[in-house]
Design a protein around this motif. Structure first.
Motif, short mmCIF file in Angstrom:
data_model
loop_
_atom_site.label_atom_id
_atom_site.label_comp_id
_atom_site.label_asym_id
_atom_site.label_seq_id
_atom_site.Cartn_x
_atom_site.Cartn_y
_atom_site.Cartn_z
N ALA A 278 -48.74 6.64 -17.38
CA ALA A 278 -48.95 6.98 -15.96
C ALA A 278 -47.70 7.60 -15.36
CB ALA A 278 -49.36 5.74 -15.18
N PHE A 279 -46.55 7.00 -15.61
CA PHE A 279 -45.31 7.50 -15.01
C PHE A 279 -44.81 8.76 -15.71
CE2 PHE A 279 -40.81 7.84 -14.18
CZ PHE A 279 -40.69 7.48 -12.85
N GLY A 280 -44.80 8.75 -17.04
CA GLY A 280 -44.20 9.86 -17.77
C GLY A 280 -45.08 11.08 -17.92
N THR A 281 -46.38 10.87 -18.20
CA THR A 281 -47.28 12.00 -18.46
C THR A 281 -48.05 12.43 -17.22
OG1 THR A 281 -47.56 11.25 -20.75
CG2 THR A 281 -49.18 12.82 -19.90
N LEU A 282 -48.59 11.45 -16.50
CA LEU A 282 -49.39 11.77 -15.32
C LEU A 282 -48.54 11.97 -14.07
CD1 LEU A 282 -52.32 9.24 -15.87
CD2 LEU A 282 -52.16 11.62 -16.61
N LYS A 283 -47.25 11.61 -14.16
CA LYS A 283 -46.29 11.80 -13.06
C LYS A 283 -46.64 10.99 -11.81
CE LYS A 283 -44.28 14.74 -15.75
NZ LYS A 283 -43.09 14.31 -16.52
N TRP B 277 -61.14 8.42 -4.84
CA TRP B 277 -61.81 9.12 -5.93
C TRP B 277 -60.91 9.23 -7.16
CZ3 TRP B 277 -66.88 10.54 -5.31
CH2 TRP B 277 -67.37 10.46 -4.00
N GLY B 278 -61.54 9.17 -8.33
CA GLY B 278 -60.80 9.29 -9.57
C GLY B 278 -60.39 10.74 -9.83
N LEU B 279 -59.15 10.91 -10.27
CA LEU B 279 -58.62 12.24 -10.57
C LEU B 279 -58.60 12.44 -12.08
CD1 LEU B 279 -57.21 14.83 -9.52
CD2 LEU B 279 -55.04 13.59 -9.70
N LYS C 219 -55.43 17.47 -14.20
CA LYS C 219 -55.78 18.30 -13.06
C LYS C 219 -54.87 18.00 -11.88
CE LYS C 219 -60.62 19.26 -14.09
NZ LYS C 219 -62.02 19.25 -13.57
N ALA C 220 -54.57 19.02 -11.11
CA ALA C 220 -53.72 18.84 -9.94
C ALA C 220 -54.46 18.04 -8.88
CB ALA C 220 -53.30 20.19 -9.38
N ARG C 221 -53.71 17.30 -8.07
CA ARG C 221 -54.31 16.50 -7.00
C ARG C 221 -54.78 17.43 -5.89
NH1 ARG C 221 -51.16 12.77 -7.60
NH2 ARG C 221 -52.41 10.96 -8.17
N TRP D 263 -56.95 10.60 -3.93
CA TRP D 263 -57.17 10.89 -5.34
C TRP D 263 -56.25 10.04 -6.19
CZ3 TRP D 263 -61.18 14.01 -6.53
CH2 TRP D 263 -61.67 14.85 -5.51
N VAL D 264 -56.82 9.30 -7.11
CA VAL D 264 -56.02 8.39 -7.94
C VAL D 264 -56.36 8.55 -9.42
CG1 VAL D 264 -55.88 6.67 -6.09
CG2 VAL D 264 -57.70 6.50 -7.80
#
Length: 205
Positions: free
Chosen positions: A89-94, A175-177, A181-183, A191-192
């Motif tokens: 979550a932190f490293g890849t999804l930022k 809503w799930g992201l 994909k960009a937020r 968006w989470v």
């Protein structure tokens, strides 16, 4: 019979390694026996194994422990899944702000701790909210999540329970992201990234 005697007999017959046992209660006995006779063993148990007498002590790093003792595991632990999800979550999804929705059972607290520590260590911000697993109305929980506006939500629960919670989150415009994909810039929507473990491999979800 005696695990040491059993494994010694197998070793004398030229066996190179042992797979098993299936019973997690016997896994510790055979792990210790395998060390004594220097016979590599692959345990079919997800339990974290510590040396006898070390109850309550932190578990050893699985890779290091296996190299030293010859005792291997065929499964990831639940804690390892949670830690990997935090790093992803932190490293890849930022994601920098994560919310843990934890069921009010021991498993929930265990998994929440396993996620929280590495996420914070990486520089992220974590908040935690517990819920009663027996509940069927998560309206209040969803409103609390909406106020916190997290970037990621980690729910260590079964797919069926997560599906229930998700339906209430959507009513609060959470809503799930999709990964990668960009937020979207829609201020009324939150968006989470929805984060979980292998318990999510469930048809209702």
């Amino acid at each position: 019979g005696d695990p040491v005697a059993q494994l010694q007999k197998l070793r004398d017959l030229g066996v190179l390694a042992v797979v098993g046992p299936l019973d997690k209660k016997r896994a510790s006995l055979y792990a210790e026996a395998a060390k004594q006779v220097s016979l590599p063993i692959i345990l079919l148990s997800a339990e974290v194994l510590n040396p006898p007498g070390s109850e309550g002590a932190p578990a050893q790093d699985a890779t290091v422990a296996a190299q030293v003792s010859g005792v291997f595991r065929n499964f990831l632990t639940a804690e390892a899944e949670a830690e990997a999800m935090a790093r992803h979550a932190f490293g890849t999804l930022k994601d920098k702000r994560a919310l843990i929705l934890e069921p009010d059972i021991g498993y929930g607290a265990l998994m929440a701790n396993a996620f929280e520590t590495p996420f914070k260590d990486l520089g992220g911000i974590v908040s935690r909210t517990a819920y009663k697993r027996s509940d069927v109305d998560f309206s209040k929980l969803a409103r609390s999540v909406a106020k916190q506006r997290p970037e990621a939500i980690f729910i260590p629960d079964t797919g069926a329970k997560v599906a229930q919670i998700a339906s209430f989150l959507s009513r609060e415009n959470i809503w799930g992201l999709d990964y990668g994909k960009a937020r979207p810039r829609k201020p009324k929507r939150i968006w989470v990234h929805s984060l979980g473990t292998s318990l999510w491999q469930d048809q209702p979800l």
